[in-house]
Design an enzyme around this catalytic site. Structure first.
Site, PDB file in Angstrom:
ATOM      1  N   LYS A 296       0.737  -1.109   0.215  1.00  0.00           N
ATOM      2  CA  LYS A 296      -0.051   0.001   0.300  1.00  0.00           C
ATOM      3  C   LYS A 296       0.907   1.322  -0.276  1.00  0.00           C
ATOM      4  O   LYS A 296      -0.314   2.128  -1.243  1.00  0.00           O
ATOM      5  CB  LYS A 296      -1.182   0.497   0.902  1.00  0.00           C
ATOM      6  CG  LYS A 296      -1.508  -1.333   1.112  1.00  0.00           C
ATOM      7  CD  LYS A 296      -3.494  -1.149   1.614  1.00  0.00           C
ATOM      8  CE  LYS A 296      -4.269  -2.235   1.419  1.00  0.00           C
ATOM      9  NZ  LYS A 296      -5.574  -2.063   0.577  1.00  0.00           N
TER      10      LYS A 296
ATOM     11  N   LYS B   1      -4.562 -10.577  -6.001  1.00  0.00           N
ATOM     12  CA  LYS B   1      -6.001 -10.016  -5.511  1.00  0.00           C
ATOM     13  C   LYS B   1      -7.295  -9.589  -5.540  1.00  0.00           C
ATOM     14  O   LYS B   1      -6.312  -8.024  -5.627  1.00  0.00           O
ATOM     15  CB  LYS B   1      -6.004 -11.144  -3.963  1.00  0.00           C
ATOM     16  CG  LYS B   1      -5.837  -9.103  -3.030  1.00  0.00           C
ATOM     17  CD  LYS B   1      -5.984  -9.637  -1.518  1.00  0.00           C
ATOM     18  CE  LYS B   1      -6.284  -8.017  -0.504  1.00  0.00           C
ATOM     19  NZ  LYS B   1      -7.309  -8.030  -0.246  1.00  0.00           N
TER      20      LYS B   1
ATOM     21  N   LYS C   3     -11.099  -4.519  -2.474  1.00  0.00           N
ATOM     22  CA  LYS C   3     -12.598  -3.071  -3.162  1.00  0.00           C
ATOM     23  C   LYS C   3     -11.730  -1.981  -3.586  1.00  0.00           C
ATOM     24  O   LYS C   3     -12.606  -1.587  -3.496  1.00  0.00           O
ATOM     25  CB  LYS C   3     -13.474  -3.160  -1.846  1.00  0.00           C
ATOM     26  CG  LYS C   3     -12.512  -2.802   0.067  1.00  0.00           C
ATOM     27  CD  LYS C   3     -14.083  -2.382   0.622  1.00  0.00           C
ATOM     28  CE  LYS C   3     -14.095  -3.521   1.838  1.00  0.00           C
ATOM     29  NZ  LYS C   3     -12.485  -3.767   2.593  1.00  0.00           N
TER      30      LYS C   3
HETATM   31  P1  ATP Z   1      -8.718  -2.873   0.277  1.00  0.00           P
HETATM   32  O1  ATP Z   1      -9.012  -3.334  -1.141  1.00  0.00           O
HETATM   33  O2  ATP Z   1      -9.140  -1.570   1.059  1.00  0.00           O
HETATM   34  O3  ATP Z   1      -7.629  -3.073   1.150  1.00  0.00           O
HETATM   35  P2  ATP Z   1     -10.147  -5.613   1.037  1.00  0.00           P
HETATM   36  O4  ATP Z   1     -11.008  -5.370   0.130  1.00  0.00           O
HETATM   37  O5  ATP Z   1      -9.079  -5.786   0.883  1.00  0.00           O
HETATM   38  O6  ATP Z   1     -10.350  -3.881   1.407  1.00  0.00           O
HETATM   39  P3  ATP Z   1     -10.524  -5.549   4.016  1.00  0.00           P
HETATM   40  O7  ATP Z   1     -11.653  -4.797   4.695  1.00  0.00           O
HETATM   41  O8  ATP Z   1      -8.973  -6.134   3.781  1.00  0.00           O
HETATM   42  O9  ATP Z   1     -11.302  -5.878   2.304  1.00  0.00           O
HETATM   43  O10 ATP Z   1     -11.062  -7.505   4.324  1.00  0.00           O
HETATM   44  C1  ATP Z   1     -11.774  -7.627   4.672  1.00  0.00           C
HETATM   45  C2  ATP Z   1     -11.534  -9.398   4.801  1.00  0.00           C
HETATM   46  O11 ATP Z   1     -12.190  -9.881   3.504  1.00  0.00           O
HETATM   47  C3  ATP Z   1     -10.788 -10.082   5.514  1.00  0.00           C
HETATM   48  O12 ATP Z   1     -10.113 -11.081   6.054  1.00  0.00           O
HETATM   49  C4  ATP Z   1     -10.407  -9.984   4.104  1.00  0.00           C
HETATM   50  O13 ATP Z   1      -8.702 -11.417   4.241  1.00  0.00           O
HETATM   51  C5  ATP Z   1     -10.539 -10.576   3.204  1.00  0.00           C
HETATM   52  N1  ATP Z   1     -10.403 -10.508   1.993  1.00  0.00           N
HETATM   53  C6  ATP Z   1     -10.356  -8.845   1.282  1.00  0.00           C
HETATM   54  N2  ATP Z   1     -10.087  -9.413   0.045  1.00  0.00           N
HETATM   55  C7  ATP Z   1      -9.959 -10.546  -0.702  1.00  0.00           C
HETATM   56  C8  ATP Z   1      -9.845 -11.679  -1.581  1.00  0.00           C
HETATM   57  N3  ATP Z   1     -10.177 -11.183  -2.342  1.00  0.00           N
HETATM   58  N4  ATP Z   1     -10.108 -12.842  -1.376  1.00  0.00           N
HETATM   59  C9  ATP Z   1     -10.673 -13.680  -0.172  1.00  0.00           C
HETATM   60  N5  ATP Z   1     -10.602 -12.410   0.804  1.00  0.00           N
HETATM   61  C10 ATP Z   1     -10.702 -11.360   1.161  1.00  0.00           C
END
Ligand code: ATP
Ligand code: LTN
Length: 327
Positions: free
Chosen positions: A111, A192, A195
């Site tokens: 990040k 991965k 969001k």
């Molecule tokens: P950001 O993009 O803002 O970092 P994010 O989409 O990675 O957000 P988080 O709020 O960080 O989402 O994560 C919420 C949960 O979803 C966490 O347990 C994280 O491990 C899981 N998660 C996020 N992205 C994935 C993915 N691509 N596959 C599986 N689990 C995920």
């Protein structure tokens, strides 16, 4: 009873990876554990946020958690910033985490590489996450695979605090699912799904129009071969589709691979399974969105229940570390 705690950031619209990697396990954990779930708005502040948007997203994320099946009668659902103990314990954690261990966190590296402004909060982020977890005497933390390293650090911090200042915290375990714990971007299947990344064609949003969802899946990047095989290293695109289908249906990706010979048929099956997974969530969300005050009441009662647990745990930490009690 086992205590389960987890959190999600209000940093953007919830995507399929969040649902398959984490949220669906939160729902099933309610059947067997004492479950506490948190919208971690303080964590969202580690990257720049528009204040009005952050407020709206925080409420909408809570509504979405209710829509996927988080049941306020069985779980405690609250907003991180409503329970002040998180920020306070975070400071104690920061003072027990080393600069070197925070610098090794891969999420920080990723990040901060992309950011114009790297906040100090982005660096100390895992100390706040450890505080979130340790405040609730948590046994188990259901998260996606990307959080493995943060969880390991939370455990290390709990162990270090206990050994320096005496038994204070339960040492938590990560719960990372075998399938769906790393849903990949449909256009860049070695990254991965996320969001807050800007990859609209590669990201499926839980509240997105269902025809658009099906189209994105049908246009997912695969490869120039034609055989359907579960092989994440050689065939990341196809394997991602198999993993998504597996998470939606409960059949292993290897078994599913045997049922399809053509990419087109696999994509149609994935599209149908995802659309049918999302449809009821979208219907329920529409009902909840019509009643924001109902959600606000659930969150107020959640914060009260959370605070009743977090308060005494913070007090234990304050005492053990040597802060003078207030008389
Ligand atoms: P950001 O993009 O803002 O970092 P994010 O989409 O990675 O957000 P988080 O709020 O960080 O989402 O994560 C919420 C949960 O979803 C966490 O347990 C994280 O491990 C899981 N998660 C996020 N992205 C994935 C993915 N691509 N596959 C599986 N689990 C995920
Ligand atoms: N860092 C996590 C979100 C998060 C979390 C937590 C997860 C913050 N606090 C406590 C589990 C437990 C993420 O980026 N997904």
């Amino acid at each position: 009873m086992t205590r389960v705690f987890s959190g999600i950031k209000p940093t953007g619209p919830v995507q399929l990876g969040n649902l398959l990697g984490a949220l669906r396990h939160w729902v099933s954990d309610q059947d067997e554990a004492d479950t506490i779930f948190c919208v971690v708005d303080l964590h969202a502040l580690t990257v720049p946020q528009d204040p009005a948007e952050l407020r709206t997203r925080t409420l909408e994320l809570a509504q979405l958690l209710l829509a996927i099946g988080i049941d306020p009668a069985r779980s405690t659902l609250f907003i991180q910033s409503h329970v002040r103990e998180h920020a306070e314990l975070s400071w104690l954690m920061e003072c027990n985490a080393s600069f070197g261990e925070l610098r090794r966190m891969t999420q920080f590296k990723d990040k901060s590489d992309q950011a114009e402004f790297v906040s100090a909060g982005l660096f100390t982020y895992p100390a706040l996450m450890a505080a979130d977890i340790l405040l609730y005497d948590t046994d188990r933390v259901p998260v996606g695979d990307d959080q493995r390293q943060h969880l390991e650090l939370s455990r290390d911090l709990a162990i270090r605090f206990n050994s320096r200042y005496g038994d204070t915290f339960i040492v938590p375990e990560a719960a990372i699912a075998k399938v769906g714990a790393r849903v990949m971007d449909l256009q860049h299947p070695t990254k991965k799904m996320s969001k807050s990344e800007d990859s609209p064609q590669g990201t499926i949003l839980v509240l997105e129009d269902l025809d658009a969802v099906a189209k994105k899946i049908k246009r997912a990047v695969t490869d120039t071969e034609t055989d359907v095989r579960f092989d994440t290293a050689e065939k990341p695109g196809v394997s991602n589709l198999l993993a998504i289908l597996s998470a939606c249906t409960g059949t292993t990706p290897e078994t599913l691979a045997e049922s399809y010979t053509r990419y087109g048929d696999l994509k149609s099956a994935v599209a149908e399974a995802v659309v049918e997974t999302l449809r009821p969530i979208q219907e329920r969300f529409a009902e909840l969105a019509a009643d924001p005050s109902g959600t606000a009441a659930i969150l107020a009662s959640g914060a009260e229940k959370a605070q009743a647990i977090a308060g005494p745990v913070l007090e234990r930490a304050r005492t053990n570390i040597g802060l003078l009690p207030q008389s």
